[in-house]
Design a protein around this motif. Structure first.
Motif, PDB file in Angstrom:
ATOM      1  N   ALA A   1      31.001  44.841  43.244  1.00  0.00           N
ATOM      2  CA  ALA A   1      31.661  45.647  44.282  1.00  0.00           C
ATOM      3  C   ALA A   1      31.340  45.119  45.678  1.00  0.00           C
ATOM      4  CB  ALA A   1      31.242  47.105  44.154  1.00  0.00           C
ATOM      5  N   LEU A   2      30.089  44.780  45.919  1.00  0.00           N
ATOM      6  CA  LEU A   2      29.697  44.292  47.246  1.00  0.00           C
ATOM      7  C   LEU A   2      30.335  42.935  47.547  1.00  0.00           C
ATOM      8  CD1 LEU A   2      25.946  45.322  47.313  1.00  0.00           C
ATOM      9  CD2 LEU A   2      27.750  46.176  48.816  1.00  0.00           C
ATOM     10  N   ARG A   3      30.337  42.049  46.586  1.00  0.00           N
ATOM     11  CA  ARG A   3      30.935  40.736  46.818  1.00  0.00           C
ATOM     12  C   ARG A   3      32.437  40.855  47.070  1.00  0.00           C
ATOM     13  NH1 ARG A   3      27.775  36.301  45.304  1.00  0.00           N
ATOM     14  NH2 ARG A   3      25.850  36.761  44.156  1.00  0.00           N
ATOM     15  N   LEU A   4      33.099  41.702  46.304  1.00  0.00           N
ATOM     16  CA  LEU A   4      34.538  41.886  46.474  1.00  0.00           C
ATOM     17  C   LEU A   4      34.856  42.541  47.814  1.00  0.00           C
ATOM     18  CD1 LEU A   4      35.278  42.983  42.834  1.00  0.00           C
ATOM     19  CD2 LEU A   4      36.347  41.020  43.960  1.00  0.00           C
TER      20      LEU A   4
ATOM     21  N   ALA B   1      34.590  40.300  50.657  1.00  0.00           N
ATOM     22  CA  ALA B   1      35.728  39.378  50.726  1.00  0.00           C
ATOM     23  C   ALA B   1      36.994  40.066  51.236  1.00  0.00           C
ATOM     24  CB  ALA B   1      35.979  38.767  49.355  1.00  0.00           C
ATOM     25  N   GLY B   2      36.877  41.337  51.605  1.00  0.00           N
ATOM     26  CA  GLY B   2      38.002  42.042  52.192  1.00  0.00           C
ATOM     27  C   GLY B   2      38.810  42.900  51.249  1.00  0.00           C
ATOM     28  N   ARG B   3      38.393  43.031  49.999  1.00  0.00           N
ATOM     29  CA  ARG B   3      39.120  43.875  49.051  1.00  0.00           C
ATOM     30  C   ARG B   3      38.670  45.326  49.163  1.00  0.00           C
ATOM     31  NH1 ARG B   3      42.028  40.958  45.220  1.00  0.00           N
ATOM     32  NH2 ARG B   3      42.402  38.893  46.089  1.00  0.00           N
ATOM     33  N   ARG B   4      39.617  46.246  48.876  1.00  0.00           N
ATOM     34  CA  ARG B   4      39.282  47.669  48.802  1.00  0.00           C
ATOM     35  C   ARG B   4      38.764  47.967  47.393  1.00  0.00           C
ATOM     36  NH1 ARG B   4      43.481  51.422  49.280  1.00  0.00           N
ATOM     37  NH2 ARG B   4      44.782  49.883  48.205  1.00  0.00           N
ATOM     38  N   VAL B   5      37.588  48.536  47.317  1.00  0.00           N
ATOM     39  CA  VAL B   5      36.930  48.748  46.027  1.00  0.00           C
ATOM     40  C   VAL B   5      36.543  50.215  45.874  1.00  0.00           C
ATOM     41  CG1 VAL B   5      35.021  48.045  44.530  1.00  0.00           C
ATOM     42  CG2 VAL B   5      35.978  46.401  46.170  1.00  0.00           C
TER      43      VAL B   5
ATOM     44  N   ALA C   1      27.011  52.122  52.777  1.00  0.00           N
ATOM     45  CA  ALA C   1      27.384  51.852  54.163  1.00  0.00           C
ATOM     46  C   ALA C   1      28.642  51.008  54.294  1.00  0.00           C
ATOM     47  CB  ALA C   1      26.221  51.147  54.880  1.00  0.00           C
ATOM     48  N   HIS C   2      29.117  50.407  53.205  1.00  0.00           N
ATOM     49  CA  HIS C   2      30.205  49.430  53.309  1.00  0.00           C
ATOM     50  C   HIS C   2      31.550  50.122  53.549  1.00  0.00           C
ATOM     51  CE1 HIS C   2      32.505  45.812  52.792  1.00  0.00           C
ATOM     52  NE2 HIS C   2      31.422  45.108  52.470  1.00  0.00           N
ATOM     53  N   PRO C   3      32.271  49.751  54.589  1.00  0.00           N
ATOM     54  CA  PRO C   3      33.549  50.409  54.872  1.00  0.00           C
ATOM     55  C   PRO C   3      34.640  50.107  53.859  1.00  0.00           C
ATOM     56  CG  PRO C   3      33.215  48.543  56.349  1.00  0.00           C
ATOM     57  CD  PRO C   3      31.925  48.736  55.600  1.00  0.00           C
ATOM     58  N   GLY C   4      34.461  49.048  53.080  1.00  0.00           N
ATOM     59  CA  GLY C   4      35.475  48.691  52.094  1.00  0.00           C
ATOM     60  C   GLY C   4      35.252  49.304  50.729  1.00  0.00           C
TER      61      GLY C   4
END
Length: 415
Positions: A22-25, A28-32, A144-147
């Motif tokens: 999830a973090l790597r994706l 890379a700009g993907r919505r997860v 914390a990740h916005p994506g």
């Protein structure tokens, strides 16, 4: 997110495999969207104690890690998979350090311990709570990740599978039916790609080391969707689970034996040398069978694991979690041995995948303990589990970003 909303990628499971993917994706700009059946801190990864195996010591090499893994797996591993994983292990450790994971160090370098089946000291660790240290770092970033959208207390109950356009007879996964466990609502979540990272099935046994009691729900989801599964009979029993009414099945880390812990009969006799020249440092299946044999022969409920000779200071530094937990049930491991017996621990089989986690259904991937990659064979080498989750978290990310392969899993694909 409304009841029919979705995202680019749906990750089902939030242990080390799911979290790393999830973090790597998302980076890379993907919505997860990440689903967790329980609170994030309750994953099996969070409970892991021993560490992560990687050939980074001056006397070590991936070829030695490969040989140890093949031997522990009863020569039933897929060698190409094992080679790919052990060669990527050092990079996996570096990635975790970049995420903020704090491991024990000695003289500035990562401190390496040894565990059963390993010919070298190659296990990176954080005392005897490595899983907690790793997951604390990853969960901080997940939250914390916005994506990333986190859905705790949500369980996938079925996968959305439909015919794959332009591929007669093929099917593709486009999301999942999900149950909100707190509110009792069924939701439909759509996604271009779905990653199963739901763990194994050790919870089907009466005594398991995993307090979250996994029952193979992700494996069942994939099976119903049309995926192959393999080696589900290869359930690993950890040889040294605490045998005590107040903490039945609690795992006593492999590192206790790695640092000199001795397995004893009630009269103080050591017995492992009768079963394997490596003694207490034999692979888990060898040690578990030896303990079971001795318990049956002497009509015992447990054998004893003694590390008290290492000294109180050493024990407090290296095994603070084990010391604290045993003290809570009245056992002082600085002075007395620990009653232990084998308990169901790890599912070596799972959903058949190729080298990037791809399954037989396009758009559906499986990683971590949910998957069968051929890494473990008949018996997992100690501290290869968190490693597998990290390596395949990276592999599935690369596959999804490239949009290939979308399935099916190829039997000859290497890791």
């Amino acid at each position: 997110m409304n009841q029919r909303d979705g995202s680019d990628i749906l990750v089902i499971g939030a242990g080390v495999a799911g979290a790393s993917a999830a973090l790597r994706l998302a980076d890379a700009g993907r919505r997860v969207t990440v689903l967790a059946r329980t609170a994030l801190e309750d994953s099996a990864s969070n409970q892991a104690m021993g560490g992560i195996a990687a050939a980074i010591g001056p006397d070590d090499a991936p070829a030695l890690h490969l040989a140890d893994t093949l031997a522990a797996g009863g020569e039933l591993c897929r060698e190409s998979t094992v080679r790919g994983v052990v060669e990527r292990a050092p990079d996996a450790i570096e990635w975790l350090l970049d995420q903020g994971a704090a491991f024990d160090r000695r003289d500035g370098a990562l401190d390496l311990t040894r565990e059963g089946g390993h010919s070298r000291r190659r296990v990176v660790h954080a005392a005897d709570t490595t899983g907690r240290a790793v997951m604390q770092a990853l969960l901080r970033r997940l939250r914390a990740h916005p994506g990333i959208t986190l859905l705790e207390q949500h369980a996938a109950v079925d996968l959305l599978v439909e015919p794959e356009p332009g591929a007669p007879g093929a099917r593709a996964c486009r999301g999942a039916q999900v149950l909100d466990l707190e509110r009792g609502l069924l939701r439909t979540l759509h996604a271009d790609h779905v990653v199963l990272a739901t763990g194994g099935a050790s919870g089907i046994y009466a005594i398991s080391t995993n307090r979250s009691r996994p029952v193979g729900d992700g494996i069942a989801l994939a099976w119903r969707a049309g995926c192959r599964v393999a080696d589900l009979e290869m359930m690993q029993f950890h040889p040294t689970a605490l045998r005590h009414p107040g903490a039945e099945g609690w795992l006593v880390t492999e590192a206790v034996r790695g640092e000199g812990g001795r397995l004893l009969l009630p009269d103080g006799e050591r017995f492992m040398h009768r079963y394997d020249a490596r003694g207490e440092l034999a692979p888990r299946d060898v040690v578990a069978r030896a303990i079971h044999t001795e318990m049956a022969a002497h009509k015992l409920e447990y054998v004893l694991l003694d590390i008290s000779h290492a000294g109180a200071g050493f024990i407090r530094t290296h095994f603070p979690n084990t010391l604290e937990h045993c003290l809570a049930v009245g056992i002082d491991i600085t002075r007395e041995p620990i009653p232990v017996a084998p308990a169901a621990h790890y599912t070596c089989g799972g959903v058949v995948t190729g080298g990037a986690g791809q399954t037989d259904v396009a758009g559906l991937y499986a990683i971590g303990e949910t998957a069968w990659t051929g890494l473990h064979g008949a018996n997992r080498l100690a501290s290869n589990s968190l490693l597998e989750g990290l390596v395949y978290g990276e592999a599935v990310t690369a596959a999804i970003l490239a949009d290939v392969p979308r399935g099916p899993a190829r039997p000859g694909a290497g890791g």
